[in-house]
Design a protein around this motif. Structure first.
Motif, PDB file in Angstrom:
ATOM      1  N   THR A 221       0.846  -1.191   0.000  1.00 52.15           N
ATOM      2  CA  THR A 221       0.000   0.000   0.000  1.00 52.15           C
ATOM      3  C   THR A 221       0.880   1.238   0.000  1.00 52.15           C
ATOM      4  N   LEU A 222       0.536   2.169  -0.866  1.00 53.40           N
ATOM      5  CA  LEU A 222       1.275   3.433  -0.898  1.00 53.40           C
ATOM      6  C   LEU A 222       0.349   4.526  -0.386  1.00 53.40           C
ATOM      7  N   SER A 223       0.840   5.271   0.592  1.00 56.31           N
ATOM      8  CA  SER A 223       0.033   6.349   1.172  1.00 56.31           C
ATOM      9  C   SER A 223       0.563   7.697   0.692  1.00 56.31           C
ATOM     10  N   THR A 224      -0.358   8.536   0.232  1.00 55.05           N
ATOM     11  CA  THR A 224       0.069   9.860  -0.241  1.00 55.05           C
ATOM     12  C   THR A 224      -0.839  10.942   0.319  1.00 55.05           C
ATOM     13  N   SER A 225      -0.239  12.111   0.491  1.00 54.22           N
ATOM     14  CA  SER A 225      -1.026  13.248   0.943  1.00 54.22           C
ATOM     15  C   SER A 225      -1.737  13.898  -0.246  1.00 54.22           C
ATOM     16  N   GLY A 226      -1.484  13.383  -1.472  1.00 58.30           N
ATOM     17  CA  GLY A 226      -2.261  13.877  -2.621  1.00 58.30           C
ATOM     18  C   GLY A 226      -1.452  14.558  -3.705  1.00 58.30           C
ATOM     19  N   ILE A 227      -0.390  13.889  -4.196  1.00 60.75           N
ATOM     20  CA  ILE A 227       0.396  14.436  -5.317  1.00 60.75           C
ATOM     21  C   ILE A 227      -0.321  13.941  -6.583  1.00 60.75           C
ATOM     22  N   VAL A 228      -1.332  14.667  -6.992  1.00 59.08           N
ATOM     23  CA  VAL A 228      -2.308  14.180  -7.967  1.00 59.08           C
ATOM     24  C   VAL A 228      -1.702  13.617  -9.273  1.00 59.08           C
ATOM     25  N   PRO A 229      -0.795  14.326  -9.959  1.00 54.37           N
ATOM     26  CA  PRO A 229      -0.311  13.780 -11.235  1.00 54.37           C
ATOM     27  C   PRO A 229       0.388  12.432 -11.083  1.00 54.37           C
ATOM     28  N   LYS A 230       0.995  12.217  -9.945  1.00 60.51           N
ATOM     29  CA  LYS A 230       1.727  10.959  -9.730  1.00 60.51           C
ATOM     30  C   LYS A 230       0.780   9.821  -9.334  1.00 60.51           C
ATOM     31  N   ILE A 231      -0.410  10.144  -8.872  1.00 57.66           N
ATOM     32  CA  ILE A 231      -1.359   9.091  -8.483  1.00 57.66           C
ATOM     33  C   ILE A 231      -1.715   8.269  -9.717  1.00 57.66           C
ATOM     34  N   GLU A 232      -1.976   8.959 -10.806  1.00 54.12           N
ATOM     35  CA  GLU A 232      -2.335   8.278 -12.052  1.00 54.12           C
ATOM     36  C   GLU A 232      -1.170   7.387 -12.512  1.00 54.12           C
ATOM     37  N   GLN A 233       0.037   7.950 -12.462  1.00 52.99           N
ATOM     38  CA  GLN A 233       1.226   7.203 -12.902  1.00 52.99           C
ATOM     39  C   GLN A 233       1.448   5.969 -12.029  1.00 52.99           C
ATOM     40  N   CYS A 234       1.247   6.145 -10.736  1.00 51.81           N
ATOM     41  CA  CYS A 234       1.415   5.044  -9.788  1.00 51.81           C
ATOM     42  C   CYS A 234       0.418   3.921 -10.094  1.00 51.81           C
ATOM     43  N   GLY A 235      -0.805   4.284 -10.415  1.00 57.06           N
ATOM     44  CA  GLY A 235      -1.822   3.287 -10.758  1.00 57.06           C
ATOM     45  C   GLY A 235      -1.436   2.520 -12.010  1.00 57.06           C
ATOM     46  N   ARG A 236      -0.961   3.247 -13.002  1.00 57.92           N
ATOM     47  CA  ARG A 236      -0.626   2.653 -14.290  1.00 57.92           C
ATOM     48  C   ARG A 236       0.630   1.789 -14.188  1.00 57.92           C
ATOM     49  N   GLU A 237       1.639   2.277 -13.475  1.00 58.83           N
ATOM     50  CA  GLU A 237       2.932   1.588 -13.490  1.00 58.83           C
ATOM     51  C   GLU A 237       3.105   0.557 -12.374  1.00 58.83           C
ATOM     52  N   LEU A 238       2.398   0.776 -11.261  1.00 56.26           N
ATOM     53  CA  LEU A 238       2.596  -0.142 -10.134  1.00 56.26           C
ATOM     54  C   LEU A 238       1.319  -0.899  -9.747  1.00 56.26           C
ATOM     55  N   GLY A 239       0.197  -0.199  -9.765  1.00 57.42           N
ATOM     56  CA  GLY A 239      -1.073  -0.848  -9.424  1.00 57.42           C
ATOM     57  C   GLY A 239      -1.159  -1.346  -7.993  1.00 57.42           C
ATOM     58  N   VAL A 240      -0.373  -0.749  -7.094  1.00 61.80           N
ATOM     59  CA  VAL A 240      -0.453  -1.154  -5.687  1.00 61.80           C
ATOM     60  C   VAL A 240      -1.691  -0.514  -5.047  1.00 61.80           C
ATOM     61  N   ASN A 241      -2.025  -0.956  -3.834  1.00 60.53           N
ATOM     62  CA  ASN A 241      -3.160  -0.334  -3.132  1.00 60.53           C
ATOM     63  C   ASN A 241      -2.851   1.124  -2.840  1.00 60.53           C
ATOM     64  N   LEU A 242      -3.886   1.925  -2.920  1.00 58.72           N
ATOM     65  CA  LEU A 242      -3.695   3.365  -2.705  1.00 58.72           C
ATOM     66  C   LEU A 242      -4.365   3.803  -1.398  1.00 58.72           C
ATOM     67  N   ALA A 243      -3.631   4.575  -0.615  1.00 59.18           N
ATOM     68  CA  ALA A 243      -4.220   5.187   0.583  1.00 59.18           C
ATOM     69  C   ALA A 243      -4.031   6.703   0.462  1.00 59.18           C
ATOM     70  N   ILE A 244      -5.076   7.429   0.775  1.00 54.10           N
ATOM     71  CA  ILE A 244      -5.031   8.885   0.660  1.00 54.10           C
ATOM     72  C   ILE A 244      -5.151   9.498   2.055  1.00 54.10           C
TER      73      ILE A 244
END
Ligand code: SAH
Ligand code: SF4
Length: 381
Positions: A221-244
């Motif tokens: 799981t990757l937790s982010t405070s909300g670096i929006v452009p990288k969220i899309e990239q993270c989904g596409r390239e890694l597909g790990v669980n997302l925590a906001i």
């Protein structure tokens, strides 16, 4: 060998002026780069790929900390690798174990920088909270790491080394076939992982590689405070669980608590979450419970409205206090009432039980305590 000792040895400078260069760590080097590097070391082209695979097996499956331990390699190759490279670990400068089984380590890298890492065991599983940066540039007001300036990004090897050290300490070499004490990775330690995206990405790719640390992406799981452009990239390239890290439902309050909100506001963030390829999984929203700040019934109802249409889960996190934080944790009754509203709205909202309260488990506290000790030791008596 420790990271510090590698600086004493080293290899001759390629300029030929006799100066010694520090040895380079092979942690975080992928199969392709390792193959190329072996060819430079003089391994025949027919063998490089096989040798690279063997070395990675020793590092990620067997936990080898020296080339000497890699007994399936010819001794001449072990010797020449040892002259230029290392596979060692950062030093553990503090180790604490809570009465509830939570362990916390302070690790020091070769350049003297420290980060924290926490292992939280559970029935039949265990999560390791991994750091991505030394300090953080984002200054969220309730977060202790946010009070530290950003010193540097961790390298791919620095990030992976945390997982390796945890497995050393948990005795999980070779990689257990069934149940693991370290079964889950959460990028929730110090720093903002999406502001060190390339290194985090390489580290997680090796963590997920069956010939690397062999974690399924569903266990990361990757937790982010909300670096929006990288969220899309993270989904596409890694597909790990997302925590906001949401923490507020109105922009005026989130601007204050999580200042990056001024750049990417709640609406932009929620749009990125809706587009995240989580498949049948949920996006997790973390919400720290701050007494009288963000914990009213109206805010719980607003949270439900905000999440509508999104498969989501809300983790309510009791605020973990630190000296001079200026916030208090909401009362257990308030947290329960808030959770009830969110649950009735259709979203699971477990309250994350505080773990390791007796060992300064609020992220960043162990590092500060250790620095205070170091400073005191330097002060004249
Ligand atoms: N930078 C990333 C990941 C690290 S912080 C992020 O912000 O998501 C991991 C989680 O711990 C975040 O949800 C963060 O908001 C929360 N957190 C930080 N300080 C806290 C504290 N004192 N008490 C409770 N949660 C805290
Ligand atoms: Fe950085 Fe996350 Fe702490 Fe905010 S909550 S200061 S982003 S580590």
């Amino acid at each position: 060998m420790t990271s510090d000792s590698r600086l004493d040895e080293g290899r001759p400078d390629s300029n030929g002026d006799g100066a010694m260069l520090p040895k380079v760590s092979l942690l975080g080097v992928d199969q392709t780069s390792l193959t190329a590097l072996l060819e430079e070391t003089g391994v025949s082209a027919a063998q490089t790929s096989m040798r690279a695979r063997q070395i990675r097996h020793w590092i990620y499956h067997r936990g080898a900390q020296s080339f000497d331990a890699m007994t399936t390699l010819p001794s001449a190759l072990r010797g020449s690798l040892d002259k230029q490279y290392v596979v060692d670990r950062p030093t553990i400068v503090e180790e604490q174990r809570s009465t509830d089984g939570t362990s916390k380590w302070l690790l020091r890298y070769g350049d003297g920088q420290d980060v924290e890492m926490v292992h939280i065991p559970d029935v039949e599983r265990g999560a390791l909270c991994v750091s991505s940066q030394v300090g953080c540039s984002l200054a969220c007001t309730f977060c202790h790491t946010g009070t530290m300036p950003l010193v540097r990004n961790l390298s791919t090897g620095d990030i992976l080394a945390q997982i390796l050290v945890a497995r050393d300490r948990l005795g999980e070499w070779p990689t257990p076939k069934g149940q693991r004490k370290l079964s889950h990775i959460v990028m929730m330690g110090m720093g903002e992982p999406l502001l060190n995206y390339e290194n985090v990405k390489q580290a997680l790719l090796i963590a997920m590689d069956p010939e690397g640390l062999a974690f399924s992406k569903r266990k990361i799981t990757l937790s982010t405070s909300g670096i929006v452009p990288k969220i899309e990239q993270c989904g596409r390239e890694l597909g790990v669980n997302l925590a906001i890290s949401l923490h507020a439902v109105r922009d005026d309050l989130r601007d204050e608590l999580v200042p990056i909100n001024r750049k990417w506001n709640i609406k932009t963030l929620m749009d990125a979450c809706r587009a995240y390829p989580s498949g049948d999984r949920w996006v997790t929203f973390e919400y720290v419970m701050l007494d009288g700040v963000n914990d009213s019934d109206a805010e719980a109802r607003e949270l439900v409205r905000l999440l509508r249409g999104l498969p989501a889960k809300v983790n309510l996190i009791p605020f973990n206090p630190w000296p001079d934080a200026g916030y208090r944790c909401s009362s257990p009754e308030r947290i329960k009432a808030f959770a009830r509203i969110v649950e009735r709205g259709g979203y699971p909202s477990p309250v994350r039980t505080p773990r390791g309260r007796d060992i300064l488990a609020a992220c960043g506290q162990l590092k500060t305590a250790s620095e205070r000790k170091r400073r005191r030791a330097l002060e004249p008596a």
